[in-house]
Design a protein around this motif. Structure first.
Motif, mmCIF file in Angstrom:
data_model
loop_
_atom_site.group_PDB
_atom_site.id
_atom_site.type_symbol
_atom_site.label_atom_id
_atom_site.label_comp_id
_atom_site.label_asym_id
_atom_site.label_seq_id
_atom_site.Cartn_x
_atom_site.Cartn_y
_atom_site.Cartn_z
ATOM 1 N N ASP A 127 0.801 -1.222 0.000
ATOM 2 C CA ASP A 127 0.000 0.000 0.000
ATOM 3 C C ASP A 127 0.833 1.271 0.000
ATOM 4 O O ASP A 127 0.284 2.366 -0.201
ATOM 5 C CB ASP A 127 -0.939 0.013 1.211
ATOM 6 N N LEU B 217 0.776 4.156 -2.622
ATOM 7 C CA LEU B 217 0.062 5.436 -2.582
ATOM 8 C C LEU B 217 0.998 6.600 -2.902
ATOM 9 O O LEU B 217 0.565 7.611 -3.446
ATOM 10 C CB LEU B 217 -0.566 5.642 -1.195
ATOM 11 N N LYS C 35 0.971 7.156 -6.514
ATOM 12 C CA LYS C 35 -0.362 7.606 -6.919
ATOM 13 C C LYS C 35 -0.550 9.095 -6.625
ATOM 14 O O LYS C 35 -1.098 9.848 -7.451
ATOM 15 C CB LYS C 35 -1.416 6.768 -6.191
ATOM 16 N N LEU C 36 -0.092 9.552 -5.459
ATOM 17 C CA LEU C 36 -0.220 10.972 -5.118
ATOM 18 C C LEU C 36 0.601 11.835 -6.067
ATOM 19 O O LEU C 36 0.157 12.914 -6.484
ATOM 20 C CB LEU C 36 0.222 11.197 -3.667
ATOM 21 N N CYS D 152 -4.376 2.288 -4.989
ATOM 22 C CA CYS D 152 -3.031 2.839 -4.779
ATOM 23 C C CYS D 152 -2.271 3.045 -6.083
ATOM 24 O O CYS D 152 -1.110 3.494 -6.061
ATOM 25 C CB CYS D 152 -2.220 1.922 -3.864
ATOM 26 N N LEU E 159 -0.178 2.932 3.998
ATOM 27 C CA LEU E 159 -0.733 4.125 3.351
ATOM 28 C C LEU E 159 -0.131 5.392 3.951
ATOM 29 O O LEU E 159 0.246 6.328 3.232
ATOM 30 C CB LEU E 159 -2.257 4.146 3.501
ATOM 31 N N GLN F 235 -8.226 9.797 1.408
ATOM 32 C CA GLN F 235 -7.261 9.030 0.620
ATOM 33 C C GLN F 235 -6.847 7.756 1.364
ATOM 34 O O GLN F 235 -6.392 6.798 0.745
ATOM 35 C CB GLN F 235 -6.038 9.891 0.313
ATOM 36 N N CYS G 69 -9.704 4.694 0.631
ATOM 37 C CA CYS G 69 -10.095 4.388 -0.742
ATOM 38 C C CYS G 69 -10.661 2.967 -0.851
ATOM 39 O O CYS G 69 -11.648 2.737 -1.557
ATOM 40 C CB CYS G 69 -8.905 4.562 -1.672
#
Length: 855
Positions: A48, A51, A54-55, A96, A203, A661, A664
């Motif tokens: 995870d 993330l 992804k951000l 993610c 996360l 976030q 999710c």
């Protein structure tokens, strides 16, 4: 204006005045660019912490996820999109990895290693979460990669870090949540500590990884120098555990679980004073509590007046001091008497009415929402938070998306997660032809290379409580000059100055452990913004600032002439961030509140607790510690954009949108037609047994997570093959899942005679993920955290030597600075006026005479 800004001095006031944020009711202008456009990121992650990429992709970076199907497991982890057949996507993996590109490589082969090294040679950032030593054994350690790409920023995320006694320990979600101190303080005192039923640890680490990558990238942009960043997941967790980690460094105390409330130190109650935070109402639950600190007298009086109008009779508390110092002398029986009436009052009203009417009356009551209610929230819809993406030819899905609103470089809509190896054909030639960007600083050859990313940057911090000051700490610990603008008025002073615990258990405005932790390296300037002189000095500071952060309700800064529109005309390169519970726009934007109320409203409470019990609160304001990570990331992305273009802009942060976030998985699961995400206690769909087991001593526990038959056999070996665990009921994973109650009971009997730390070490030596459920004392004494220099000793003029937690990432070229204690109230008034505002002594004296600095 500071030389950190590229060409800022050449920008005209007319250009700046056109940068008007949509969040203030004016048209949003776009530069047609994304804030991180042109940034190239390579990611090798199978958890995870993805993330992080992804951000960065949300912000416009091109993120290539390198996958090895032979080893990677996360694509195969459920739950899966319902009704999509054999090609069903893992919802956990998808959440993610939105917006990334996929490239398949076998990093265990020579050709795969060479291909990865070539890709990284033209990347700006390399994110990886392989075990310590894995890449080095394949010739892909930072030393070798940086010889081909000296400007590379590499962030390594591991359970416990690259070095230290626990570097080889196995750490899954539960184990890290336990060893990071968050687990111990959640749940009922007479029950085992309990997790949030949605994985959080990786996360949180992923968010910190993105933030750390941008800190290092900005330094690289200024100097051309890359660096390696070592991020420990364990070290991230104490930073979301509210005040719990401060208890032992402050006065050798331990914060214990408070059930449906939390407990603070008391002078008259040996067990502390407990305040309830979650209440039954007519149609569910609400979060509310007796407020302490500056606004408490007014807010609590408004609540009591409302109760009396409805026929309830709270005790007469006239003359009661509702600050934290006064609460230390309150008897629990007196508080219980008030709360008994509050319980009756809340039960008679529905949560929607309590929320809406409470805001009108100045009473802070927030609904405890579940995932379904979050999905249907009209305020989020009005801010276009959800993005509808195509999952397949037949399926579309709403995903949580727009967690930050930029006035100049708005986020694009979310893009689907990639199919395996989807982009192998398009990446090669394009990345091979990529060219590295030249540094924008330090500029002239004779200028000294900065030692820190934000050296020379001026940050005007108009925020209070936690979310704003934690955001600006990331700048203060990496070289920026951060000026806290504070009030001397006890009713409007930063509430955290009075929040316990206190150093030496001695209550004072200079003794709060949390305040010290949030405000290291900063300056304090006291201003009375109700006076013309106070507003004038605040404006002078803002007009010299590179960054301004504030978290007042919408409209307050405008009233003082300190809003973005007023300032950007004269300071067009200003980056201005407003952080509130619910953002600057939408039907609920004017609603006030605190982070623990928002944590309930965002759905976290509904996901914490036991399957057969009620939802439980987290130990404090979880959202107050998540939002600053993303706020810091947004600010640094905007700074990077400004370095390249000279353009400042306005940033609207909703702390709720940032916090979601972290949810999710349940949001997309239920939103795609799945069943509501359940409260699971400490169980997991990915491991069994998976729980917290009693150990020898008072309230001592060990978290254990077993995945598969091999770890089950190792677990039994570590315990000496106890007969009770050899039952046929526990032979296979399916058997163990069907008999979880029995297996947990038998394990608890065995572990209750064993010291928790010794049990943890024995299981880890046998290859079983296990971890001590850490108290504040355990964190302070933790050999792994201490090996990373996690606690630093500082000296304060009033409280003497004291210990402060460092941020979790270890930077090899720009280590975090701990050069100055948190400031005393107004300590730097004269210094800021002389050295930053350029004022003469006579003018300073005149301002003081006019009350500009407050009383």
């Amino acid at each position: 204006m500071n030389p950190f800004v590229l060409n800022a001095a050449d920008r005209s006031a007319e250009q700046g005045s056109g940068r008007t944020p949509e969040a203030l009711g004016l048209p949003e202008l776009s530069s047609s660019k994304l804030v991180l456009e042109g940034l190239r990121v390579v990611e090798v992650m199978d958890n995870d912490a993805s993330l992080a990429g992804k951000l960065l992709a949300d912000l416009g970076a091109e993120v290539v996820k390198v996958e090895n199907p032979r080893l990677d497991r996360s694509r195969a982890q459920g739950p899966f999109l319902t009704g999509a057949g054999e090609k069903a996507q893992s919802l956990r993996w998808m959440g993610c990895n939105l917006g990334k590109q996929s490239l398949q490589l076998d990093v265990d082969s020579q050709s795969g290693c060479s291909a990865l090294a070539e890709l990284v040679s033209v990347a700006d950032i390399f994110l990886e979460s392989t075990p310590p030593g894995y890449l080095a054994r394949r010739g892909l350690d930072y030393g070798k990669l940086s010889r081909a790409n000296p400007s590379l920023v590499m962030v390594s995320i591991t359970p416990f870090g690259q070095t230290g006694p626990y570097r080889s320990f196995l750490g899954d979600e539960l184990v890290l949540w336990a060893m990071g101190g968050m687990l111990y303080v959640t749940g009922q005192q007479d029950s085992p500590p309990v997790q949030i039923s949605v994985p959080q640890a990786y996360l949180v680490a992923g968010a910190y990884a993105a933030l750390s990558a941008m800190i290092a990238n900005i330094y690289c942009l200024r100097t051309g120098q890359g660096q390696h960043v070592d991020l420990s997941v364990q070290a991230c967790i104490p930073w979301v555990a509210q005040t719990a980690p401060d208890y032992w460094p402050c006065f050798k105390g331990i914060q214990r679980r408070g059930g449906t409330g939390w407990t603070i130190p008391s002078e008259v109650e040996q067990a502390g004073l407990r305040r309830t935070t979650i209440w039954r109402c007519r149609n569910g639950h609400v979060c509310a509590y007796l407020i302490a600190g500056g606004p408490a007298e007014k807010m609590n009086a408004a609540l009591f007046q409302w109760m009396r109008e409805k026929g309830f009779n709270p005790p007469d508390m006239e003359g009661m001091s509702w600050d934290y110092f006064g609460l230390r002398r309150m008897k629990q029986c007196s508080l219980d008497e008030i709360e008994d009436e509050m319980a009756r009052f809340f039960r008679g009203l529905d949560k929607e009415r309590l929320f809406a009417e409470g805001q009108k009356r100045g009473v802070m009551v927030y609904p405890v929402m579940d995932v379904g209610e979050v999905l249907g929230n009209e305020h989020l819809k009005s801010r276009l938070y959800w993005c509808n993406i195509a999952i397949s030819d037949a399926h579309r899905l709403n995903v949580p998306s727009r967690w930050v609103h930029f006035s100049l470089t708005p986020l694009k809509g979310a893009e689907p997660a990639p199919a395996l190896d989807q982009h192998s054909g398009s990446l090669g030639e394009r990345w091979k032809s990529a060219r590295k960007r030249e540094p924008v600083g330090p500029g002239a050859p004779n200028r000294t290379r900065p030692k820190q990313p934000f050296e020379g940057l001026l940050v005007a911090d108009f925020s209070w409580a936690v979310a704003g000051p934690l955001t600006t700490r990331y700048f203060a610990e990496h070289g920026a000059t951060v000026v806290r603008v504070e009030s001397r008025d006890l009713k409007s002073m930063d509430i955290v100055r009075a929040v316990p615990p206190y150093y030496g258990d001695n209550p004072s405005l200079e003794g709060s452990g949390l305040f010290h932790r949030l405000n290291v390296n900063k300056l304090s300037m006291c201003l009375d913004l109700g006076t013309p002189g106070g507003r004038e000095l605040a404006k002078r500071l803002a007009l010299r600032a590179d960054v301004l952060v504030e978290n007042f309700r919408p409209g307050v800064m405008e009233k003082w002439g300190l809003d973005y529109n007023s300032l950007s005309f004269q300071n067009p390169a200003l980056i201005y961030l407003s952080s509130t519970n619910l953002g600057q726009t939408g039907p609920l934007s004017s609603y006030g509140g605190f982070g623990n109320l928002l944590t309930a409203y965002a759905g976290f409470y509904s996901l914490t607790g036991w399957p057969d019990g009620e939802q439980l609160p987290l130990p404090g304001a979880y959202s107050d510690y998540i939002a600053p990570i993303l706020s810091g990331l947004a600010l640094m992305a905007a700074l990077r954009h400004r370095d390249l273009t000279g353009e400042g802009q306005y940033i609207d942060i909703s702390q709720m949108e940032c916090s979601l976030q972290m949810l999710c998985l349940p949001l997309v699961h239920q939103g795609s037609g799945g069943t509501p995400w359940p409260r699971m206690g400490n169980r997991s769909p990915y491991a069994c047994p998976h729980g917290v087991f009693p150990c020898l001593g008072r309230d001592r526990w060990c978290a254990i997570s077993i995945q598969g038959d091999q770890q089950w056999r190792a677990f039994k070996d570590a315990l000496g093959k106890p007969e009770a665990l050899e039952s046929d009921m526990f032979s296979t994973n399916e058997d163990r899942v069907q008999n979880q109650d029995d297996i947990e009971k038998e394990i608890g009997i065995i572990t209750s005679a064993m010291p928790a730390e010794r049990l943890m070490r024995s299981l880890q030596e046998h290859g079983v993920p296990a971890g001590l459920v850490a108290t504040s004392e355990d964190l302070f004494m933790d050999p792994q955290l201490n090996s990373r220099g996690y606690y630093q000793k500082m000296r304060h003029p009033l409280i003497g030597d004291h210990w402060i937690m460092q941020s979790p990432a270890v930077f090899d070229h720009t280590p975090q600075l701990m050069k100055r204690h948190a400031p005393c109230l107004g300590q730097d008034n004269e210094s800021v006026c002389r050295k930053i505002l350029g004022m003469e002594p006579a003018e300073i004296e005149a301002m003081a005479g006019g009350g500009a600095f407050g009383q």
